[in-house]
Design a protein around this motif. Sequence first.
Motif, PDB file in Angstrom:
ATOM      1  N   ARG A  37       3.466   5.908  -5.730  1.00  0.00           N
ATOM      2  CA  ARG A  37       3.429   5.956  -7.194  1.00  0.00           C
ATOM      3  C   ARG A  37       2.093   6.437  -7.747  1.00  0.00           C
ATOM      4  N   MET A  38       1.124   6.607  -6.879  1.00  0.00           N
ATOM      5  CA  MET A  38      -0.174   7.104  -7.330  1.00  0.00           C
ATOM      6  C   MET A  38      -0.065   8.572  -7.711  1.00  0.00           C
ATOM      7  N   PRO A  39      -0.817   8.994  -8.706  1.00  0.00           N
ATOM      8  CA  PRO A  39      -0.811  10.430  -9.042  1.00  0.00           C
ATOM      9  C   PRO A  39      -1.361  11.243  -7.886  1.00  0.00           C
ATOM     10  N   LYS A  40      -0.862  12.457  -7.761  1.00  0.00           N
ATOM     11  CA  LYS A  40      -1.249  13.310  -6.634  1.00  0.00           C
ATOM     12  C   LYS A  40      -2.412  14.234  -6.971  1.00  0.00           C
ATOM     13  N   GLY A  41      -2.646  14.511  -8.241  1.00  0.00           N
ATOM     14  CA  GLY A  41      -3.714  15.424  -8.624  1.00  0.00           C
ATOM     15  C   GLY A  41      -5.081  14.776  -8.578  1.00  0.00           C
TER      16      GLY A  41
ATOM     17  N   ALA B 235       0.831  -1.215   0.000  1.00  0.00           N
ATOM     18  CA  ALA B 235       0.000   0.000   0.000  1.00  0.00           C
ATOM     19  C   ALA B 235       0.861   1.259   0.000  1.00  0.00           C
ATOM     20  N   ARG B 236       1.958   1.236   0.761  1.00  0.00           N
ATOM     21  CA  ARG B 236       2.848   2.406   0.789  1.00  0.00           C
ATOM     22  C   ARG B 236       3.515   2.613  -0.568  1.00  0.00           C
ATOM     23  N   ALA B 237       3.958   1.527  -1.206  1.00  0.00           N
ATOM     24  CA  ALA B 237       4.579   1.656  -2.520  1.00  0.00           C
ATOM     25  C   ALA B 237       3.587   2.168  -3.560  1.00  0.00           C
ATOM     26  N   LEU B 238       2.348   1.647  -3.510  1.00  0.00           N
ATOM     27  CA  LEU B 238       1.335   2.141  -4.445  1.00  0.00           C
ATOM     28  C   LEU B 238       1.005   3.602  -4.169  1.00  0.00           C
ATOM     29  N   GLY B 239       0.930   3.982  -2.882  1.00  0.00           N
ATOM     30  CA  GLY B 239       0.641   5.376  -2.551  1.00  0.00           C
ATOM     31  C   GLY B 239       1.704   6.324  -3.057  1.00  0.00           C
TER      32      GLY B 239
END
Length: 471
Positions: A40-44, A34-38
């Motif tokens: 790499r997730m877009p911030k906008g 979950a931390r790795a996906l968070g």
Amino acid sequence: MLDRPATRSGTTAEPDSAPGSPLGRLAGLWRAIARALGERMPKGLFARSLLIVILPMLILQSVVAYVFMERHWNLVTRRLSEAVTRDISALISVLETYPQDADYDRLTEIARRDFSLSVSILPPDPLPPPAPKPFFSLLDTALSEEIVRIIGRPFWIDTVGRSDLIEIRIQLEGRVLRVLARRGQAYASNSHIFLVWMVSTSIFLLAIAIVFLRNQIRPIQQLAAAAENFGKGRPVPPDFRPRGAREVRKASQAFVDMRRRIERQIEQRTTMLAGVSHDMRTVLTRFRLQLALIGGGPEVEDLEADIDEMQSMLEAYLAFARGDGDEAASPTDIAEMLRAIAAEADRAGFTVTQRFTGPPLVILRPNAFKRAVGNLVGNACRYAERVEVSARHEDGYLHVVVDDDGPGVPEAERENVFRPFYRLDRARNQDEGGTGLGLAITRDIVRGHGGDVRLEESPLGGLRAILRIPG
């Protein structure tokens, strides 16, 4: 007396969620994923909203494509391959039933007319070596299985060599039956229609989602820009008004109401402070006139000095309470402002070196910002012999650094000196009136521009004040 079973004291069973347990390791792995996906997730918000729309659509399309490939294509291809194989089996039965008929023209005509197959009889040569099977071919697998199940003779097939035809060779007694069939007879060849339909509908739905999400997110972006401008003391865009979804309209209307209340409070406070300033100055002026009528003398000079100190303290208090919030932001030449501050210090008998890099124009409240920097420079000049001011404008921020070689401020007191009326033993943060408001006014002005100011140890040996605002 019955003996009770012995029990161990001080030991407890390890919980399932302990770090060493399987559940604990699984929870740790899940948190890491979950931390790795968070990260790499877009911030906008726009990108995340698109992701929310696209991911379910891709998953749905993938599931539909898999089910269609696995069930529909597989079933249809097997049925078609079975039909072609049974036609070939019927031709083989006719050929073996009437072996005395050496004229294969009638057999060829029947195969062409009734089965749409091209049939020829080859010499009893060995079959060609098996060709490498394609990585993914329903036709090759289904046709091979049907020939083994229905005909049960040695065979060779080629489903790759030609684009529109497939070739089948069956080993018979004393001869080889060669059959050419159209690929569409044994294979569901309408896959491109499904792919085109799937891709086209996905693009159409994605286009609708992009247009819809952009229209929904634009009001949120406008609200954020208006709140940011208002927080920095800049004018709110004139075309800003509540729009978008109901929740966004509600938030925008709440911001508009809040801005009106704050502006009304600022206006009332400014009016009140103007009245207080006028009344207090009137009293001080009356004191001066009375002292002037009394005449000269040491006592009168002491009273006049007290009146001057009271007036300077009054001006400082009113300036701190007013906060310069009624000044409008405008493009300001920071390089010219620093030169003016250095020139004022020079006229007061201090030497201040200054340098500036980057674009000189920054949108801010010029008088308030000049006062903030002037407070830092004046504070340094009173307690140091060497004062350096350096500023740079880059990456959307303005940095102003004031260094001196004075006594400095202990690290434990660097945050306290920004409190109003707070004084060190050396009175490092006092302004000229002795009110202890200089650094408090500076931080109030800088934070009103959306930035902050902090104190550090200077390379010159004294105090370093770092001012940073968006620009």
